[in-house]
Structure formats: C-alpha cells, structure tokens
Design an enzyme around this catalytic site. Structure first.
Site, PDB file in Angstrom:
ATOM      1  N   CYS A  38      -2.495  -3.892   6.892  1.00 26.56           N
ATOM      2  CA  CYS A  38      -2.001  -4.224   8.506  1.00 26.56           C
ATOM      3  C   CYS A  38      -2.742  -2.949   9.353  1.00 26.56           C
ATOM      4  O   CYS A  38      -2.800  -1.927   8.659  1.00 26.56           O
ATOM      5  CB  CYS A  38      -0.649  -4.559   8.351  1.00 26.56           C
ATOM      6  N   ARG A  88      21.527 -22.077  -8.868  1.00 25.62           N
ATOM      7  CA  ARG A  88      22.413 -21.662 -10.035  1.00 25.62           C
ATOM      8  C   ARG A  88      21.680 -20.828 -10.921  1.00 25.62           C
ATOM      9  O   ARG A  88      20.783 -21.373 -11.608  1.00 25.62           O
ATOM     10  CB  ARG A  88      22.977 -22.911 -10.451  1.00 25.62           C
ATOM     11  N   GLY A 147      13.652 -38.772  -3.191  1.00 25.97           N
ATOM     12  CA  GLY A 147      13.127 -39.849  -4.361  1.00 25.97           C
ATOM     13  C   GLY A 147      11.660 -40.150  -3.844  1.00 25.97           C
ATOM     14  O   GLY A 147      11.132 -39.813  -2.802  1.00 25.97           O
ATOM     15  N   ASP A 203      22.504 -39.933  -6.776  1.00 28.91           N
ATOM     16  CA  ASP A 203      22.534 -38.701  -7.618  1.00 28.91           C
ATOM     17  C   ASP A 203      24.014 -37.770  -7.393  1.00 28.91           C
ATOM     18  O   ASP A 203      24.325 -36.974  -7.982  1.00 28.91           O
ATOM     19  CB  ASP A 203      21.616 -37.993  -7.976  1.00 28.91           C
ATOM     20  N   ALA A 262      10.577 -34.604 -11.695  1.00 25.48           N
ATOM     21  CA  ALA A 262      10.527 -34.758 -13.353  1.00 25.48           C
ATOM     22  C   ALA A 262      10.207 -36.243 -13.484  1.00 25.48           C
ATOM     23  O   ALA A 262      10.667 -37.020 -12.895  1.00 25.48           O
ATOM     24  CB  ALA A 262      12.015 -34.399 -13.658  1.00 25.48           C
ATOM     25  N   TRP A 302      19.321 -36.523 -16.687  1.00 24.04           N
ATOM     26  CA  TRP A 302      18.164 -35.487 -16.643  1.00 24.04           C
ATOM     27  C   TRP A 302      16.914 -35.984 -17.347  1.00 24.04           C
ATOM     28  O   TRP A 302      16.999 -36.398 -18.491  1.00 24.04           O
ATOM     29  CB  TRP A 302      18.854 -34.322 -17.069  1.00 24.04           C
ATOM     30  N   GLU A 308       0.833  -1.383   0.059  1.00 26.09           N
ATOM     31  CA  GLU A 308      -0.001   0.122   0.106  1.00 26.09           C
ATOM     32  C   GLU A 308       0.857   1.091  -0.014  1.00 26.09           C
ATOM     33  O   GLU A 308       0.620   2.149  -0.716  1.00 26.09           O
ATOM     34  CB  GLU A 308      -0.947  -0.071   1.235  1.00 26.09           C
TER      35      GLU A 308
HETATM   36  N1  LIG Z   1      13.144 -37.583 -11.466  1.00 25.90           N
HETATM   37  C1  LIG Z   1      13.319 -36.932 -10.084  1.00 25.90           C
HETATM   38  O1  LIG Z   1      12.572 -35.729 -10.050  1.00 25.90           O
HETATM   39  C2  LIG Z   1      13.989 -37.541  -9.047  1.00 25.90           C
HETATM   40  C3  LIG Z   1      14.241 -36.865  -8.105  1.00 25.90           C
HETATM   41  C4  LIG Z   1      14.928 -37.247  -6.893  1.00 25.90           C
HETATM   42  C5  LIG Z   1      15.288 -38.543  -7.092  1.00 25.90           C
HETATM   43  N2  LIG Z   1      15.027 -39.277  -8.070  1.00 25.90           N
HETATM   44  C6  LIG Z   1      15.716 -40.585  -8.250  1.00 25.90           C
HETATM   45  O2  LIG Z   1      15.239 -41.366  -7.196  1.00 25.90           O
HETATM   46  C7  LIG Z   1      15.907 -42.463  -6.856  1.00 25.90           C
HETATM   47  C8  LIG Z   1      16.254 -42.686  -5.217  1.00 25.90           C
HETATM   48  O3  LIG Z   1      15.043 -42.659  -4.704  1.00 25.90           O
HETATM   49  P1  LIG Z   1      14.843 -43.721  -3.575  1.00 25.90           P
HETATM   50  O4  LIG Z   1      13.295 -43.760  -3.456  1.00 25.90           O
HETATM   51  O5  LIG Z   1      15.710 -44.660  -3.760  1.00 25.90           O
HETATM   52  O6  LIG Z   1      15.569 -42.755  -2.273  1.00 25.90           O
HETATM   53  P2  LIG Z   1      15.051 -41.534  -1.372  1.00 25.90           P
HETATM   54  O7  LIG Z   1      13.587 -41.436  -1.598  1.00 25.90           O
HETATM   55  O8  LIG Z   1      15.786 -40.382  -2.012  1.00 25.90           O
HETATM   56  O9  LIG Z   1      15.582 -41.903  -0.208  1.00 25.90           O
HETATM   57  C9  LIG Z   1      14.987 -42.877   0.542  1.00 25.90           C
HETATM   58  C10 LIG Z   1      15.685 -43.037   1.954  1.00 25.90           C
HETATM   59  O10 LIG Z   1      15.528 -42.218   2.784  1.00 25.90           O
HETATM   60  C11 LIG Z   1      15.280 -42.588   4.023  1.00 25.90           C
HETATM   61  N3  LIG Z   1      14.165 -41.916   4.368  1.00 25.90           N
HETATM   62  C12 LIG Z   1      13.302 -41.030   3.748  1.00 25.90           C
HETATM   63  N4  LIG Z   1      12.270 -40.726   4.226  1.00 25.90           N
HETATM   64  C13 LIG Z   1      12.404 -41.500   5.487  1.00 25.90           C
HETATM   65  C14 LIG Z   1      11.365 -41.538   6.467  1.00 25.90           C
HETATM   66  N5  LIG Z   1      10.490 -40.761   6.566  1.00 25.90           N
HETATM   67  N6  LIG Z   1      11.690 -42.491   7.506  1.00 25.90           N
HETATM   68  C15 LIG Z   1      12.789 -42.998   7.397  1.00 25.90           C
HETATM   69  N7  LIG Z   1      13.762 -43.017   6.553  1.00 25.90           N
HETATM   70  C16 LIG Z   1      13.512 -42.269   5.398  1.00 25.90           C
HETATM   71  C17 LIG Z   1      15.344 -43.804   3.885  1.00 25.90           C
HETATM   72  O11 LIG Z   1      16.900 -44.248   4.043  1.00 25.90           O
HETATM   73  P3  LIG Z   1      17.421 -45.609   4.668  1.00 25.90           P
HETATM   74  O12 LIG Z   1      17.263 -46.450   3.453  1.00 25.90           O
HETATM   75  O13 LIG Z   1      18.904 -45.498   5.150  1.00 25.90           O
HETATM   76  O14 LIG Z   1      16.150 -46.353   5.683  1.00 25.90           O
HETATM   77  C18 LIG Z   1      15.135 -44.414   2.583  1.00 25.90           C
HETATM   78  O15 LIG Z   1      15.675 -45.479   2.141  1.00 25.90           O
HETATM   79  C19 LIG Z   1      17.297 -42.192  -7.618  1.00 25.90           C
HETATM   80  O16 LIG Z   1      17.372 -43.181  -8.647  1.00 25.90           O
HETATM   81  C20 LIG Z   1      16.921 -40.755  -8.077  1.00 25.90           C
HETATM   82  O17 LIG Z   1      17.785 -40.645  -9.240  1.00 25.90           O
HETATM   83  C21 LIG Z   1      14.384 -38.976  -9.103  1.00 25.90           C
END
Ligand SMILES: NC(=O)c1ccc[n+]([C@@H]2O[C@H](COP(=O)([O-])OP(=O)(O)OC[C@H]3O[C@@H](n4cnc5c(N)ncnc54)[C@H](OP(=O)(O)O)[C@@H]3O)[C@@H](O)[C@H]2O)c1
Length: 356
Positions: A79, A209, A292, A202, A156, A172, A56
């Site tokens: 406010c 950036r 992930g 990863d 993604a 990517w 404002e």
């Molecule tokens: N396309 C995209 O946008 C994108 C983005 C990110 C990742 N990715 C891909 O996703 C893959 C990784 O995924 P992911 O599922 O294997 O791994 P993640 O979700 O990155 O990590 C999972 C791990 O984190 C821990 N965790 C997360 N939340 C938790 C909770 N609430 N309580 C306890 N532990 C928890 C656990 O660790 P512990 O195993 O030690 O128990 C679990 O195994 C990669 O291939 C990556 O390239 C893709």
C-alpha cells in the site's frame, strides 16, 4: 525478470495470506516473505487483522537488519497511502530492501501506487500478476469492481446429485468432517443466506459451532411472503438475522425482526439490491448461500454466484422425486479450482465464469 524461485516464493506468501481469512476482511488477505542477500528466508508475515499491521510490516519486524539488500515477496502490491496504518511502500524503502516482487496489483485506487513509488526510489520491482495471488484477493477486487460481495453457493449432494433428503430420513447428506469444514468457513464470513423453504423444512440455526475463527455471520432468509415461523431457530438470539420480503408482504407479525424489502416481479425478487445493501451498509465481503435448490436457481439466473462449494457424499438418493443439482448447474460456465477428500465426501470448489 521473474524467476521460478520468485513464483514459488509468491505462492508461499499466498498460503501465508490465507491465514488471515476471517480476521483480515474487509481488508484483502496478504502475505509477505523477506529473503536476505543470499536468498535465505529471514522474515515471514501476513495481514492478521483489519486495522492492525500489514503483512510487510510483520515480515520486516522478524527480518530486522537481515532485510538490508534483500528481496520482499508480497502477494499484493504494497500500500502507498496512510489508512489505518502507515504506507508499506515507505517501510520497505526504510528497511533497505533492494528488490520487491509483487504477486498482484492493488485494485484499490487509494491504496495502490506502491510499485511506482518503490521504482521511483531506485528499488527493482517486478509485478507477476500471478493467478494464485489474484485468486486470494478475488473477493476484495470483486467488491471494488461491482459493489457486490463474493457469493459462494454451498451444498451437500448425494453421488447422483440430490440435495434433499426424504422427510424422516437423517437430515445430513455430508459427513461430520465436512460439516466441521462448513462451520470453520462460517466463522470466517459475513453472511449466510437461505430460502424460506429450507427454514420451514429443516429449521436450521445457521450459527458457527466449534470453529477456530469467531466471526458471527448475519443470517439472511429470503422470504417474500413472510412465512417464516416465529418459532424458527434462525430467529433465536445467537446471531443477528435479516428477513428479506417482497414490498407487498404483510410483516406485522414479525415484530422485532430486522426486515429488508425488495420489489417482486412475477413473484421473483431481484436479489442484487440486497447484496449491494450488504456491502454499503455492513461492508460485507464474503457471503455463503446455503440453499435450497429454488434459491440457487434464482441466484444462478441472476448471475450472482462467484463460486460453488460442493460436498458430494458416496450415498445415493433414496428417491428420484427429490431435486437434482446436476440439472440446475448445467446453465453455468464453471472452472474447477480444487478437489479434496473430507471424510467420506469429495469437496469440489468451482469458479463461476458467467457472473455479473
Ligand atoms: N443438501 C443441502 O446442502 C441443502 C441445503 C439447503 C436446503 N436443502 C434442502 O432443500 C429443500 C428446500 O429447498 P426449496 O427449494 O424447497 O426451498 P428454498 O430454496 O430454501 O426456498 C425457496 C423459497 O424461497 C423463496 N425465494 C428464494 N429466492 C427467491 C427469489 N429470488 N424470489 C422470490 N422468492 C424466493 C420462495 O418463497 P415462497 O415460496 O414463499 O415464494 C421460494 O419458494 C429442503 O428439503 C432442504 O432440506 C438442502
């Protein structure tokens, strides 16, 4: 009575408000338009930076004496208290505005009351409670109501819903334009959260950036068993990092790393206390969870997600062995907010309705 012209002015004020994203927070984003007696726009402003002039005041400074007898369109109730700056309600009164059209009431107990103050002082006040104006202050309102930040889950995916790429393939899924959008948004928010699986596979930096805004988000790794490699890019000096682990975990090798512990039940961390801590300790407003899939599943099961931000590429997944997000999001009740093209990708934003 609120007219169609009033609503279009409020929507214009909302668009102005969003220009403050990244610098206005933890204050709400607010926009204001002043019209003169004839209805011509004579002043526009938005809240640019927390601690500095409100929307404002910026709009009135441009309008000057042309504001006399005019209308102020404000996306959020002016406010009515002295915070870091004096009350906008008094400024509107002193500027001899005769009508104020408000997009949304202020959910903040201390700052609210501007509408009533202006009415009591003879100014015509309309409160639209408009959905677009409310959407803009949703993170601010959510934080006041729940003590939690606004949590956006961003990923993604390929056209068939896969978010993982086979090892050795290009990492990517999204195009360059989409990656740039993510950096722009990272430069506006307070924290980025990933699971340790993503850190291990990863090795992301999770820094900002090439962005216009320069907020430095806190990088958070959910790592119950402390298996983040010490050489991980997320532990570099470019931004602060917080490693969240289970109570029982041995953290001795994580010398110098900021740690936060949570109790673990059947191996699962309840993440709500972490997010409450981010608000109470750091006044965090906006958080992006960047995956992930395992972390997303926990966030959805714990009903913590407020918004989904999905980048869908035209590519198809190379294999069905990789995780499909279409199944994971099935548990959610969502409403499509917006869909647009970014390079080769379609970018969709959804509100999550079944959130705490
Ligand atoms: N396309 C995209 O946008 C994108 C983005 C990110 C990742 N990715 C891909 O996703 C893959 C990784 O995924 P992911 O599922 O294997 O791994 P993640 O979700 O990155 O990590 C999972 C791990 O984190 C821990 N965790 C997360 N939340 C938790 C909770 N609430 N309580 C306890 N532990 C928890 C656990 O660790 P512990 O195993 O030690 O128990 C679990 O195994 C990669 O291939 C990556 O390239 C893709």
């Amino acid at each position: 009575m609120i007219t169609e012209f009033d609503i279009s002015m409020l929507h214009q004020a909302s668009r102005l408000a969003t220009m403050g994203h990244g610098t206005a927070e933890p204050n709400p984003m607010v926009g204001c338009i002043i019209t003169d007696v004839q209805g011509n726009i004579v002043g526009e402003g938005f809240h640019e930076k927390c601690g500095e002039a409100h929307a404002e005041i910026n709009a009135l400074a441009i309008a000057g004496e042309k504001a006399h007898g005019g209308t102020a369109y404000v996306s959020l109730e002016p406010c009515n208290h002295t915070g870091k700056t004096p009350p906008c309600s008094i400024a509107l009164l002193e500027a001899k505005i005769t009508r104020v059209v408000i997009g949304a009431s202020d959910p903040h107990d201390e700052a609210s009351g501007g509408a009533e103050f202006l009415r009591t002082n003879g100014i015509e006040v309309e409160v639209a409670e408009d959905e677009i104006c409310k959407e803009i202050i949703a993170p601010f309102a959510h934080k006041i109501k729940t003590g939690l930040p606004w949590i956006t889950c961003k990923w993604a995916q390929t056209k068939d819903g896969c978010i993982e790429t086979p090892t050795g393939d290009t990492p990517w899924i999204s195009c360059k334009e989409s990656q740039q959008l993510v950096h722009e948004e990272r430069g506006c928010i307070d924290a980025i959260v990933v699971g340790v699986g993503t850190v291990v596979k990863d090795n992301p930096q999770l820094t900002v950036r090439g962005a216009t805004k320069h907020r430095v988000p806190l990088r958070i790794v959910i790592d119950p068993n402390v298996r983040t490699p010490l050489t991980s890019a997320i532990l570099n000096e470019k931004a602060p990092t917080l490693l969240v682990h289970a109570d029982h975990a041995d953290t001795s090798r994580m010398n110098g790393v900021n740690l936060f512990h949570l109790p673990s039940v059947d191996g699962v961390l309840n993440l709500k206390p972490l997010f409450k801590h981010l608000v109470s300790e750091f006044d965090v407003t906006n958080v992006i969870v960047e995956g992930g899939a395992t972390l997303f599943k926990h966030i959805f099961q714990q009903q913590l997600a407020n918004e989904l931000w999905i980048f869908t590429s035209p590519k198809l997944s190379a294999t069905t062995a990789f995780c499909n997000m279409n199944h994971i999001v099935q548990s959610l009740n969502v409403t499509l907010l917006d869909e647009q093209i970014s390079g080769d990708d379609i970018v969709s934003r959804y509100a999550v309705n079944n959130t705490v």
